[in-house]
Enzyme design. Structure first.
Site, PDB file in Angstrom:
ATOM      1  N   ARG A   1      40.105  85.701  52.701  1.00  0.00           N
ATOM      2  CA  ARG A   1      41.392  85.894  52.035  1.00  0.00           C
ATOM      3  C   ARG A   1      41.961  84.582  51.517  1.00  0.00           C
ATOM      4  O   ARG A   1      42.651  84.560  50.497  1.00  0.00           O
ATOM      5  CB  ARG A   1      42.385  86.557  52.990  1.00  0.00           C
ATOM      6  CG  ARG A   1      42.127  88.036  53.168  1.00  0.00           C
ATOM      7  CD  ARG A   1      43.041  88.626  54.197  1.00  0.00           C
ATOM      8  NE  ARG A   1      42.725  88.139  55.539  1.00  0.00           N
ATOM      9  CZ  ARG A   1      43.337  88.572  56.635  1.00  0.00           C
ATOM     10  NH1 ARG A   1      44.311  89.457  56.535  1.00  0.00           N
ATOM     11  NH2 ARG A   1      42.984  88.112  57.816  1.00  0.00           N
TER      12      ARG A   1
ATOM     13  N   ARG B   1      57.483  90.993  54.314  1.00  0.00           N
ATOM     14  CA  ARG B   1      56.167  91.297  54.873  1.00  0.00           C
ATOM     15  C   ARG B   1      55.135  91.029  53.801  1.00  0.00           C
ATOM     16  O   ARG B   1      55.174  91.606  52.707  1.00  0.00           O
ATOM     17  CB  ARG B   1      56.089  92.773  55.312  1.00  0.00           C
ATOM     18  CG  ARG B   1      54.680  93.316  55.575  1.00  0.00           C
ATOM     19  CD  ARG B   1      54.042  92.743  56.800  1.00  0.00           C
ATOM     20  NE  ARG B   1      52.680  93.267  57.015  1.00  0.00           N
ATOM     21  CZ  ARG B   1      51.802  92.724  57.841  1.00  0.00           C
ATOM     22  NH1 ARG B   1      52.115  91.655  58.554  1.00  0.00           N
ATOM     23  NH2 ARG B   1      50.599  93.235  57.987  1.00  0.00           N
ATOM     24  N   VAL B   2      54.204  90.095  54.058  1.00  0.00           N
ATOM     25  CA  VAL B   2      53.068  89.883  53.157  1.00  0.00           C
ATOM     26  C   VAL B   2      51.884  90.617  53.786  1.00  0.00           C
ATOM     27  O   VAL B   2      51.505  90.338  54.918  1.00  0.00           O
ATOM     28  CB  VAL B   2      52.784  88.383  52.943  1.00  0.00           C
ATOM     29  CG1 VAL B   2      53.816  87.768  52.027  1.00  0.00           C
ATOM     30  CG2 VAL B   2      52.755  87.605  54.258  1.00  0.00           C
TER      31      VAL B   2
ATOM     32  N   ASP C   1      36.440  85.448  57.233  1.00  0.00           N
ATOM     33  CA  ASP C   1      37.621  85.820  56.456  1.00  0.00           C
ATOM     34  C   ASP C   1      37.545  85.105  55.113  1.00  0.00           C
ATOM     35  O   ASP C   1      37.330  83.892  55.075  1.00  0.00           O
ATOM     36  CB  ASP C   1      38.874  85.391  57.231  1.00  0.00           C
ATOM     37  CG  ASP C   1      40.153  86.026  56.720  1.00  0.00           C
ATOM     38  OD1 ASP C   1      40.264  86.220  55.502  1.00  0.00           O
ATOM     39  OD2 ASP C   1      41.034  86.320  57.545  1.00  0.00           O
TER      40      ASP C   1
END
Length: 418
Positions: A331, A242-243, A329
């Site tokens: 990220r 899981r990232v 976003d």
């Protein structure tokens, strides 16, 4: 104790092309740490430095305050006795493969061993990675045991319901030519943008082109490993990952306006199950609060969404973010896979994520993905339905193909320099 500055050691950086007489060599992709050389970002001997910035990321300012107040001597050298990793991670081929790792120092956990010759010469080298062991307790994991989704096995989950983990903290160390290549821009353009957008905080970005490493003042990444760490890098071992991008409101305080904590817990459960099957589970937790826009921006957007005419809706979910932040976003998952390469992953059998941006970044970096695991319907809080519908409408979730870069730009609400 009054603050004693370093003015007598400061080298002027106002002239482009100026170099210190002695810069510790750094060959980023060299095949051994001895040939690569250490990243030296400490301030006890400025002549040895070969990096821009310094250690501790966003905590650098607190160190400066401690120094200014007289609590921390300017010439302090860390005593690293007994601080070495409790579990050995790597080295793996990806550590020296060109362009695989550009945002962290893969040798950063074992500087005391691999750069011993430099320590013997008096170099002040600090680790940028720490690896330790711990136990975690989370009420949802206790519930998972009580409800039969997880089993006590005495190794991963103890009778006390403590869960055994190996965990690592990873500070960012950017190799600037590699970062520029990853973002498809010139190194000069990137250096200028970093200099300007930090208010001129790091003049060496534009005055010292000979310095290729940069320790940015941003948060670290946390890694939680479930299972036998010695299996890292083994292509025959099944892996669940899981990232997860930080969401303080949900992850820590349980806000139900998003799916972040429920998805994180689901990832941890699946990682534990994989470890109990003899494989490896990993949670990689990135400090990118509010889609890397920050918590203040996130809360401003919350207010705007709730106060708009007609109330909160999926149709305006991302528009309100763009109005406040300029993009949907930030990220930019291009750097995210570096930690996965540090862990030696060449494949992920089960990726606990619905995000196309994360999936595409991982696959494009050379790590194959077997399946993508969605959050179970029953774990989506009622108030988070708007978020889920908005992301579906924006194309965050597709499972049939790797999106083109043009499609990803539309989803992220930004434009890369081609």
């Amino acid at each position: 104790m009054p603050y004693i500055g370093r003015s007598s050691h400061v080298v002027l950086t106002s002239h482009p092309g100026q170099k210190r007489k002695k810069v510790t060599p750094l060959d980023w992709y060299a095949k051994t740490p001895e040939l690569r050389g250490p990243v030296v970002a400490t301030l006890t001997n400025l002549e040895q430095r070969n990096a821009i910035g310094t250690h501790s990321g966003s905590y650098t300012v607190y160190r400066a305050l401690a120094t200014a107040a007289g609590y921390l001597p300017v010439d302090h050298k860390a005593d690293l006795t007994n601080t070495s990793p409790v579990e050995k991670i790597g080295p793996f081929p990806s550590w020296t493969e060109k362009s695989k790792i550009v945002s962290i120092d893969p040798w950063g956990a074992e500087v005391g061993d691999v750069f011993k010759s430099y320590f013997d010469k008096g170099f002040d080298i600090r680790p940028s990675i720490a690896v330790t062991k711990a136990h975690i307790q989370m009420v949802e994991l206790r519930d998972a045991v009580n409800e039969g989704r997880l089993k006590i096995d005495g190794q991963i989950i103890a009778p006390s319901l403590d869960v055994a983990v190996t965990k690592a903290a990873v500070d960012p160390v950017w190799y600037l030519p590699g970062i520029a290549e990853r973002f498809k821009c010139s190194e000069g353009e990137m250096r200028k943008a970093l200099f300007l957008e930090t208010g001129g905080m790091f003049p060496e970005l534009i005055t010292r082109p000979d310095l290729k490493a940069f320790l940015p003042p941003i948060g670290s990444t946390s890694v939680y490993l479930f299972g036998d760490v010695s299996k890292l890098g083994n292509p025959n071992v099944e892996v669940t990952v899981r990232v997860h991008d930080e969401c303080n409101g949900s992850d820590v305080f349980g806000s139900d306006i998003c799916t972040c904590r429920p998805y994180l817990i689901h990832g941890i459960e699946e990682a534990i199950k994989m470890a109990q099957k003899g494989g490896l589970g990993a949670i990689v937790y990135y400090r990118k609060e509010g889609r890397a826009l920050g918590e203040v921006t996130k809360f401003l957007v919350y207010n705007a969404r709730k106060r708009q005419e007609g109330g909160d809706s999926a149709a305006t979910y991302f528009k309100r973010t763009e109005c406040v932040a300029g993009v949907q976003d930030m990220r930019f998952q291009e750097l995210m896979p570096d930690v996965l390469h540090w862990l030696g992953f060449t494949k992920i059998d089960h990726l606990i994520s619905m995000s196309d941006m994360k999936y595409n970044a991982i696959v494009k970096s050379g790590i194959s993905v077997g399946e993508r695991v969605s959050i179970p319907e029953g774990r989506v809080p009622k108030d988070a339905q708007v978020e889920m519908e908005a992301k579906k409408a924006a194309g965050y979730f597709t499972h049939d193909k790797v999106k083109s870069e043009d499609e990803l730009k539309k989803v992220q609400g930004r434009k890369l320099t081609e």
